[in-house]
Design a protein around this motif. Sequence first.
Motif, PDB file in Angstrom:
ATOM      1  N   UNK A  74       0.807  -1.221   0.000  1.00 28.97           N
ATOM      2  CA  UNK A  74       0.000   0.000   0.000  1.00 28.97           C
ATOM      3  C   UNK A  74       0.844   1.278   0.000  1.00 28.97           C
ATOM      4  N   UNK A  75       2.107   1.182   0.343  1.00 29.63           N
ATOM      5  CA  UNK A  75       2.936   2.379   0.488  1.00 29.63           C
ATOM      6  C   UNK A  75       2.984   3.179  -0.823  1.00 29.63           C
ATOM      7  N   UNK A  76       2.631   4.454  -0.728  1.00 31.69           N
ATOM      8  CA  UNK A  76       2.733   5.341  -1.882  1.00 31.69           C
ATOM      9  C   UNK A  76       1.677   5.138  -2.950  1.00 31.69           C
ATOM     10  N   UNK A  77       0.625   4.344  -2.667  1.00 37.65           N
ATOM     11  CA  UNK A  77      -0.441   4.183  -3.662  1.00 37.65           C
ATOM     12  C   UNK A  77      -1.029   5.544  -4.011  1.00 37.65           C
ATOM     13  N   UNK A  78      -1.424   5.705  -5.274  1.00 35.67           N
ATOM     14  CA  UNK A  78      -1.911   7.005  -5.722  1.00 35.67           C
ATOM     15  C   UNK A  78      -3.430   7.079  -5.849  1.00 35.67           C
ATOM     16  N   UNK A  79      -4.093   5.954  -6.145  1.00 30.00           N
ATOM     17  CA  UNK A  79      -5.536   6.023  -6.398  1.00 30.00           C
ATOM     18  C   UNK A  79      -6.347   5.221  -5.389  1.00 30.00           C
ATOM     19  N   UNK A  80      -6.004   3.924  -5.166  1.00 31.29           N
ATOM     20  CA  UNK A  80      -6.851   3.099  -4.304  1.00 31.29           C
ATOM     21  C   UNK A  80      -6.043   2.061  -3.542  1.00 31.29           C
ATOM     22  N   UNK A  81      -6.378   1.916  -2.250  1.00 34.07           N
ATOM     23  CA  UNK A  81      -5.917   0.795  -1.426  1.00 34.07           C
ATOM     24  C   UNK A  81      -7.138  -0.096  -1.192  1.00 34.07           C
ATOM     25  N   UNK A  82      -7.128  -1.274  -1.781  1.00 34.99           N
ATOM     26  CA  UNK A  82      -8.282  -2.174  -1.751  1.00 34.99           C
ATOM     27  C   UNK A  82      -8.095  -3.178  -0.606  1.00 34.99           C
ATOM     28  N   UNK A  83      -9.107  -3.269   0.253  1.00 30.99           N
ATOM     29  CA  UNK A  83      -9.008  -4.153   1.427  1.00 30.99           C
ATOM     30  C   UNK A  83     -10.241  -5.043   1.520  1.00 30.99           C
ATOM     31  N   UNK A  84     -10.149  -6.074   2.365  1.00 29.23           N
ATOM     32  CA  UNK A  84     -11.210  -7.065   2.538  1.00 29.23           C
ATOM     33  C   UNK A  84     -12.020  -6.706   3.785  1.00 29.23           C
ATOM     34  N   UNK A  85     -13.280  -6.327   3.598  1.00 28.51           N
ATOM     35  CA  UNK A  85     -14.128  -5.927   4.728  1.00 28.51           C
ATOM     36  C   UNK A  85     -14.236  -7.044   5.762  1.00 28.51           C
ATOM     37  N   UNK A  86     -14.226  -8.289   5.310  1.00 26.44           N
ATOM     38  CA  UNK A  86     -14.356  -9.436   6.219  1.00 26.44           C
ATOM     39  C   UNK A  86     -13.065  -9.747   6.968  1.00 26.44           C
ATOM     40  N   UNK A  87     -11.981  -9.081   6.621  1.00 25.62           N
ATOM     41  CA  UNK A  87     -10.679  -9.335   7.248  1.00 25.62           C
ATOM     42  C   UNK A  87     -10.130  -7.994   7.740  1.00 25.62           C
ATOM     43  N   UNK A  88     -10.519  -7.581   8.961  1.00 26.20           N
ATOM     44  CA  UNK A  88     -10.158  -6.236   9.443  1.00 26.20           C
ATOM     45  C   UNK A  88      -8.654  -5.964   9.440  1.00 26.20           C
ATOM     46  N   UNK A  89      -7.834  -7.006   9.513  1.00 25.74           N
ATOM     47  CA  UNK A  89      -6.384  -6.798   9.510  1.00 25.74           C
ATOM     48  C   UNK A  89      -5.934  -6.133   8.215  1.00 25.74           C
ATOM     49  N   UNK A  90      -6.630  -6.384   7.111  1.00 24.85           N
ATOM     50  CA  UNK A  90      -6.253  -5.757   5.845  1.00 24.85           C
ATOM     51  C   UNK A  90      -6.570  -4.261   5.863  1.00 24.85           C
ATOM     52  N   UNK A  91      -7.693  -3.898   6.490  1.00 25.91           N
ATOM     53  CA  UNK A  91      -8.027  -2.469   6.612  1.00 25.91           C
ATOM     54  C   UNK A  91      -7.056  -1.769   7.555  1.00 25.91           C
ATOM     55  N   UNK A  92      -6.602  -2.474   8.591  1.00 26.82           N
ATOM     56  CA  UNK A  92      -5.605  -1.901   9.494  1.00 26.82           C
ATOM     57  C   UNK A  92      -4.341  -1.526   8.728  1.00 26.82           C
TER      58      UNK A  92
END
Length: 480
Positions: free
Chosen positions: A220-238
């Motif tokens: 995710x570092x330096x992404x310019x448009x979107x960081x896509x995460x899994x709502x069912x896996x909160x660790x990805x949103x963290x």
Amino acid sequence: MGSQEVSTVDWQGKHVTVAGLGVSGIPAARALHERGALVTVVNDGDDERARAQAAELEALGITVRLGDGATLPPSTELVVTAPGWQPDKPLFLAAAEAGVPVWGDVELAWRLRGDNGKKAAPWLAVTGTNGKTTTVRMLASILEAAGLRTAAVGNIGVSLLDAVLGDTEYDVLAVELSSYQLHWAPSLRAHSAAVLNLAPDHLDWHGSMEAYAADKGRVYEGNTVACVYNVADPATEDLVREADVEEGCRAIGFTLGAPGPSQLGVVDGILVDRAFVANRQKQAQELAEVGDVNPPAPHNIANALAAAALARAFGVEPAAVRDGLRAFRPDAHRIEHVADIGDVAYVDDSKATNTHATEASLAAYDSIVWIAGGLAKGATFDELVTGAAKRLRGVVLMGADRALIREALTRHAPEVPVVDLDRTDTGAMSEAVARAAELARPGDTVLLAPACASMDMFTNYNKRGEAFADAVRARADESA
């Protein structure tokens, strides 16, 4: 460095050590040598194959040191490593002590993109414990349906260096990245990226779950448009929250339920987008039907949503998402339907080599005769068995660590019949299929989802899946 910037390095006369022969080391050594670097390749092995590879490189003027991958050559200014080499190897400890940077093949490809005068294509990157290859291939299929020049590259088997330095000028690349590759890619900055899920894996390499997650989060570092995460896996949103991204970059969730604003999800059998629409509070854009996803198992629908999110972040129209998903065909041994025999389906998911992948596989069917076992790689099976117990008609176990699964079944599903095959020869698969067929009833699925690695009995998971498919087809021929 911003996402669209291209790094320029003066390689002429630069002393570079390449760690490891193989699919990444050899192209790296060649590319650096062609740019004037003074390249030394070090390799732990000194077998016949390594000597043949070394001879080819030495003929170009590249120095190769076989049987000694531990010592840092004098004057080294940079180490470029194969992704699988562990960070605690003496070579890297020596490099750290000497202040010498270490890059992986992905970092080198990132730095060299645009080096040959071509436009530097942006990267749409995918990582996660499971589903990476399928998602990247789905993404490439969608991008192709949109008329874009693209390729599925990275950990998927197609070298990023080859893609970056080859003759084709791509509009965008769909890039699969492992935690190993991300560990050694400090300056990678993707257009958009997804972490599909996080579960314990490769902890022997990373040292801890925290270190493993941190390396995944580097995508995710330096992404310019979107960081896509899994709502069912909160660790990805963290990981998204912790990332340092470009201003304006958005967090985009995907879910198997109805999506909220800035999410993609599923409503009444339709994949819908509430992220890349004009009014995400009130609008939803239909992208495709669940039936357009092959196979439409829950975890595969999640893969499709992640791929769709990355494609939409790149500006792809909804029709191309639908057409790309319809055109996609999964790789072998990933929930692959082999045959129906007497109203019993036989499904090969040999690629399910850990408990997280197997949990997703078992969730795709209502009544299952499960074939499992192999090398556990330190895994435990209590949570997996507890979640799947109600779906199990029976279980057939084989392989070196089958006792671990049997003990979990005894604790959490004592009523489920278990066949324990006390053999680890390759012929055990035919017996496993035969015993599974005896347990199965019409409407059941006999599912090979081992939750373990294959190397105790087979060369790799492909060979294990082929043995299963061969056994099923032989049984189908007998019953025809």
